[in-house]
Design a protein around this motif. Structure first.
Motif, PDB file in Angstrom:
ATOM      1  N   HIS A 186       0.844  -1.203   0.000  1.00  0.00           N
ATOM      2  CA  HIS A 186       0.000   0.000   0.000  1.00  0.00           C
ATOM      3  C   HIS A 186       0.881   1.257   0.000  1.00  0.00           C
ATOM      4  O   HIS A 186       0.633   2.187  -0.767  1.00  0.00           O
ATOM      5  N   HIS A 218       3.594   7.514   4.896  1.00  0.00           N
ATOM      6  CA  HIS A 218       2.397   8.154   5.469  1.00  0.00           C
ATOM      7  C   HIS A 218       1.766   7.327   6.584  1.00  0.00           C
ATOM      8  O   HIS A 218       1.185   7.863   7.508  1.00  0.00           O
ATOM      9  N   ASP A 219       1.893   5.996   6.503  1.00  0.00           N
ATOM     10  CA  ASP A 219       1.273   5.144   7.529  1.00  0.00           C
ATOM     11  C   ASP A 219       2.294   4.578   8.515  1.00  0.00           C
ATOM     12  O   ASP A 219       1.996   3.608   9.216  1.00  0.00           O
ATOM     13  N   ASP A 301      -4.397   7.789  -1.476  1.00  0.00           N
ATOM     14  CA  ASP A 301      -4.529   6.814  -0.382  1.00  0.00           C
ATOM     15  C   ASP A 301      -5.907   6.144  -0.478  1.00  0.00           C
ATOM     16  O   ASP A 301      -6.018   4.908  -0.421  1.00  0.00           O
TER      17      ASP A 301
HETATM   18 FE   LIG Z   1      -2.731   4.718   3.863  1.00  0.00          FE
END
Ligand SMILES: [Fe+2]
Ligand SMILES: [Fe+2]
Length: 362
Positions: A186, A218-219, A301
């Motif tokens: 992802h 980002h995560d 996203d």
């Molecule tokens: Fe994400």
């Protein structure tokens, strides 16, 4: 060869069965402690840096067993690749503890291949995608100290510079984006999509690289959540949601400690779940106050999450995801939706004829 665990069958590589991993049986690589590697990037005729496995369904024991295809130090053969590809098997699997050996191998061999104008862009895209994923695995598997985060950021920066150094590498993305949802695939998908969208919007190279870095990381804050939640794709109960909403703050904090991360990246990570109407988190700010990079991340996203397989629902087609985004200006903003839809139809995403490999490609 490394020691084999209870679910790891040994065996000679050429004898691999091409049966798929079982009628109706779902195979989750994370449960088996393995990760996929694109078959195409595996050099043939060279000693393998790690053991390579395939998940095969054992009818008698009624479970998937990881079956050794090629042991560490043995040469992977081109005919094996062709047989596997012909059987619709696009990935081969590596145990997580051997990820570092694989990354070292790619680092030694990749520069030469990436610099070679004779190597097709389609291969380079896959190679870069795999290298980025391996960098992330090191990061998530590490102690998240400022030093570990800083090293991973440096490794990722090298990948991003490659991606912005050759226009062809950020095209035809729909061919390589992975739909097997996990934090690594992802994050790489979001990074590639964000960079290509930045290019489509004619942002500067520096800003495109910031988008790529923010997409990749980002995560990261999810690494601070309880292990059982890290790869959980939902649905969440109320308590889990409250925890999940802390991940942008955690990501921001971890990356702030690494010093080499720019303010633009930090802000994009912190605000990647804000909604245009102010209903998002962590700060509930509207589109006017949300940095552009964070808003672009919010879009790609959501798009990647919708077009990936989740345990509770199958992947949506790109056109379905696009139509949901079209109907959600409260999340993404009226101003960004039309350019995003044009981006989805652009050569960045959809296949176009690639020029034959040659010196002009560099
Ligand atoms: Fe994400
Ligand atoms: Fe997130």
């Amino acid at each position: 060869m490394s020691s084999l665990g209870p679910d790891r069958g040994g065996g000679g590589a050429p004898a691999v069965s091409l049966r798929k991993s079982g009628g109706g049986v779902t195979f989750d690589p994370a449960v088996y402690g393995v990760f996929p590697l694109a078959l195409e990037v595996l050099p043939a005729g060279e000693p393998c840096p790690c053991d390579l496995f395939l998940p095969l369904y054992d009818q008698q024991q009624k479970r998937v067993k990881m079956t050794l295809v090629c042991g560490e130090g043995n040469c992977f053969q081109e005919p094996w690749r062709q047989r596997l590809l012909a059987a619709q098997q696009r990935s081969i699997f590596v145990y997580q503890e051997q990820g570092q050996a694989l990354r070292g191998y790619f680092q030694r061999h990749a520069s030469q291949r990436l610099d070679d104008p004779q190597v097709p862009a389609s291969y380079k895209r896959l190679l870069i995608q795999e290298m980025a994923g391996l960098n992330l695995r090191d990061l998530y598997g590490g102690d998240l100290s400022p030093q570990v985060v800083g090293q991973a950021v440096d490794g990722i920066q090298g990948v991003l510079e490659r991606l912005t150094g050759d226009e062809l590498l950020l095209t035809n993305l729909s061919e390589i984006l992975r739909s097997d949802y996990n934090t690594y695939s992802h994050s790489v998908n979001v990074s590639l999509l964000a960079m290509a969208l930045g290019r489509h919007l004619k942002l500067t190279t520096q800003r495109v690289q910031a988008l790529g870095m923010a997409g990749m990381l980002h995560d990261l804050g999810r690494a601070k959540l309880p292990p059982e939640m890290q790869n959980k794709a939902g649905p969440f109960d109320e308590q889990e949601w409250a925890l999940m909403r802390t991940h942008p703050h955690w990501g921001h904090r971890l990356l702030s400690s690494a010093h080499s991360v720019s303010m633009e990246v930090l802000k994009a990570v912190l605000h990647h779940h804000e909604n245009a109407d102010g209903s998002g988190y962590p700060h509930g700010i509207t589109a006017e106050r949300t940095p552009l990079a964070a808003r672009l991340l919010r879009l790609v996203d959501a798009f990647d999450a919708m077009t990936s397989h989740r345990p509770h629902r199958p992947a949506r087609q790109a056109f379905e995801a696009a139509s949901i985004i079209m109907q959600s200006p409260q999340h993404f903003g009226e101003d960004l939706i039309p350019p995003f839809l044009r981006f989805l139809a652009s050569p960045h995403m959809v296949r176009k004829q690639e020029p034959a490999a040659g010196p002009s490609q560099g």
